[in-house]
Design a protein around this motif. Sequence first.
Motif, PDB file in Angstrom:
ATOM      1  N   UNK A  21      -8.879  -0.326  -0.713  1.00 51.09           N
ATOM      2  CA  UNK A  21      -8.776  -0.108  -2.148  1.00 51.09           C
ATOM      3  C   UNK A  21      -7.356  -0.440  -2.582  1.00 51.09           C
ATOM      4  N   UNK A  22      -7.223  -1.321  -3.567  1.00 51.19           N
ATOM      5  CA  UNK A  22      -5.914  -1.743  -4.052  1.00 51.19           C
ATOM      6  C   UNK A  22      -5.484  -3.049  -3.410  1.00 51.19           C
ATOM      7  N   UNK A  23      -4.385  -3.597  -3.927  1.00 51.52           N
ATOM      8  CA  UNK A  23      -3.842  -4.859  -3.406  1.00 51.52           C
ATOM      9  C   UNK A  23      -2.797  -4.515  -2.352  1.00 51.52           C
ATOM     10  N   UNK A  24      -3.141  -4.719  -1.087  1.00 51.81           N
ATOM     11  CA  UNK A  24      -2.251  -4.366   0.023  1.00 51.81           C
ATOM     12  C   UNK A  24      -0.908  -5.072  -0.139  1.00 51.81           C
ATOM     13  N   UNK A  25       0.169  -4.395   0.224  1.00 50.04           N
ATOM     14  CA  UNK A  25       1.520  -4.929   0.046  1.00 50.04           C
ATOM     15  C   UNK A  25       2.141  -5.307   1.385  1.00 50.04           C
ATOM     16  N   UNK A  26       3.178  -6.131   1.318  1.00 46.20           N
ATOM     17  CA  UNK A  26       3.933  -6.488   2.531  1.00 46.20           C
ATOM     18  C   UNK A  26       4.546  -5.239   3.156  1.00 46.20           C
ATOM     19  N   UNK A  27       5.009  -4.318   2.314  1.00 44.13           N
ATOM     20  CA  UNK A  27       5.591  -3.073   2.821  1.00 44.13           C
ATOM     21  C   UNK A  27       4.556  -2.284   3.629  1.00 44.13           C
ATOM     22  N   UNK A  28       3.332  -2.192   3.128  1.00 48.78           N
ATOM     23  CA  UNK A  28       2.272  -1.480   3.846  1.00 48.78           C
ATOM     24  C   UNK A  28       1.951  -2.184   5.160  1.00 48.78           C
ATOM     25  N   UNK A  29       1.923  -3.509   5.146  1.00 47.38           N
ATOM     26  CA  UNK A  29       1.662  -4.291   6.364  1.00 47.38           C
ATOM     27  C   UNK A  29       2.744  -4.009   7.406  1.00 47.38           C
ATOM     28  N   UNK A  30       4.004  -3.970   6.992  1.00 44.09           N
ATOM     29  CA  UNK A  30       5.110  -3.688   7.925  1.00 44.09           C
ATOM     30  C   UNK A  30       4.977  -2.283   8.523  1.00 44.09           C
ATOM     31  N   UNK A  31       4.608  -1.309   7.680  1.00 41.59           N
ATOM     32  CA  UNK A  31       4.418   0.050   8.184  1.00 41.59           C
ATOM     33  C   UNK A  31       3.279   0.103   9.191  1.00 41.59           C
ATOM     34  N   UNK A  32       2.153  -0.545   8.869  1.00 43.80           N
ATOM     35  CA  UNK A  32       1.014  -0.573   9.796  1.00 43.80           C
ATOM     36  C   UNK A  32       1.426  -1.206  11.122  1.00 43.80           C
ATOM     37  N   UNK A  33       2.178  -2.306  11.047  1.00 42.63           N
ATOM     38  CA  UNK A  33       2.605  -3.033  12.253  1.00 42.63           C
ATOM     39  C   UNK A  33       3.462  -2.186  13.176  1.00 42.63           C
ATOM     40  N   UNK A  78     -25.721   0.177   1.922  1.00 40.58           N
ATOM     41  CA  UNK A  78     -25.470  -0.065   0.503  1.00 40.58           C
ATOM     42  C   UNK A  78     -24.143  -0.794   0.321  1.00 40.58           C
ATOM     43  N   UNK A  79     -23.984  -1.462  -0.829  1.00 38.70           N
ATOM     44  CA  UNK A  79     -22.733  -2.190  -1.060  1.00 38.70           C
ATOM     45  C   UNK A  79     -21.541  -1.244  -1.184  1.00 38.70           C
ATOM     46  N   UNK A  80     -20.361  -1.792  -0.942  1.00 40.62           N
ATOM     47  CA  UNK A  80     -19.121  -1.040  -1.131  1.00 40.62           C
ATOM     48  C   UNK A  80     -19.012  -0.729  -2.619  1.00 40.62           C
ATOM     49  N   UNK A  81     -18.551   0.467  -2.921  1.00 40.54           N
ATOM     50  CA  UNK A  81     -18.421   0.829  -4.342  1.00 40.54           C
ATOM     51  C   UNK A  81     -17.463  -0.134  -5.038  1.00 40.54           C
ATOM     52  N   UNK A  82     -17.752  -0.416  -6.270  1.00 39.93           N
ATOM     53  CA  UNK A  82     -16.952  -1.356  -7.046  1.00 39.93           C
ATOM     54  C   UNK A  82     -16.428  -0.658  -8.279  1.00 39.93           C
ATOM     55  N   UNK A  83     -15.127  -0.775  -8.509  1.00 40.91           N
ATOM     56  CA  UNK A  83     -14.539  -0.221  -9.727  1.00 40.91           C
ATOM     57  C   UNK A  83     -13.733  -1.335 -10.375  1.00 40.91           C
ATOM     58  N   UNK A  84     -14.117  -1.683 -11.584  1.00 38.32           N
ATOM     59  CA  UNK A  84     -13.522  -2.823 -12.288  1.00 38.32           C
ATOM     60  C   UNK A  84     -12.007  -2.700 -12.426  1.00 38.32           C
ATOM     61  N   UNK A  85     -11.490  -1.498 -12.565  1.00 38.37           N
ATOM     62  CA  UNK A  85     -10.054  -1.345 -12.805  1.00 38.37           C
ATOM     63  C   UNK A  85      -9.231  -1.197 -11.522  1.00 38.37           C
ATOM     64  N   UNK A  86      -9.875  -1.200 -10.359  1.00 42.14           N
ATOM     65  CA  UNK A  86      -9.138  -1.093  -9.093  1.00 42.14           C
ATOM     66  C   UNK A  86      -9.539  -2.263  -8.193  1.00 42.14           C
ATOM     67  N   UNK A  87      -8.593  -3.185  -7.934  1.00 43.38           N
ATOM     68  CA  UNK A  87      -8.920  -4.319  -7.074  1.00 43.38           C
ATOM     69  C   UNK A  87      -9.068  -3.888  -5.614  1.00 43.38           C
ATOM     70  N   UNK A  88      -9.629  -4.761  -4.803  1.00 41.44           N
ATOM     71  CA  UNK A  88      -9.667  -4.533  -3.357  1.00 41.44           C
ATOM     72  C   UNK A  88      -8.995  -5.722  -2.686  1.00 41.44           C
ATOM     73  N   UNK A  89      -8.582  -5.517  -1.457  1.00 42.74           N
ATOM     74  CA  UNK A  89      -7.991  -6.595  -0.668  1.00 42.74           C
ATOM     75  C   UNK A  89      -8.381  -6.376   0.788  1.00 42.74           C
ATOM     76  N   UNK A  90      -8.012  -7.317   1.639  1.00 43.71           N
ATOM     77  CA  UNK A  90      -8.405  -7.282   3.044  1.00 43.71           C
ATOM     78  C   UNK A  90      -7.171  -7.301   3.938  1.00 43.71           C
TER      79      UNK A  90
END
Length: 181
Positions: free
Chosen positions: A75-87, A116-128
């Motif tokens: 949920x949300x647009x993943x950031x480079x900062x989050x990727x670095x923390x995960x790494x 069932x499909x993943x829930x979709x909320x128009x005001x919250x983007x998703x990313x992978x």
Amino acid sequence: MVILFNKPFGVLSQFTPEAGHKALDEFGFPAGVYAAGRLDHDSEGALLLTDNGPLIKKLLDPKFGHPRTYLAQVEGQITEEAIKKLSSGVEIKGYRTKPCIAEMATEPENLWPRTPPVRFRANIPTSWVRLTLTEGKNRQVRHMTAAVGFPTLRLIRTKIGNIPLEGLQPGQWRFVQEKVI
């Protein structure tokens, strides 16, 4: 004998149905095989089954640390900062995860629909995000992405060791010819 199975959403990683969930007994596996690892009922993708007890023990023993690759829709647009923390590893439930490979990813072109499909909320983007771990704590990927502010909506294990899931639709399986670990 080793089998690669594309475990569908909602199926347990055991042969006995429980709490209204389907189980492995519905997919026509040869007698005598057992799951060599687990995927939660709400996760999808690569699951190995085998009749080789020592291999199961080796796959489950943390000291062997074989890689497992996951694709998570968050949920949300993943950031480079989050990727670095995960790494570098994150704190989950009083435990610091081992460093892993984490990278932004795109939705796979041939991704099957989830029922069932993943829930979709128009005001919250998703990313992978793609994560390759060498440990397997309970619901680890979900806890890791939540710890960096991006809860997992859909989780697919795409590879175990050097064995990719490619070409298998949910519920399909094949005998593994590749060296497992």
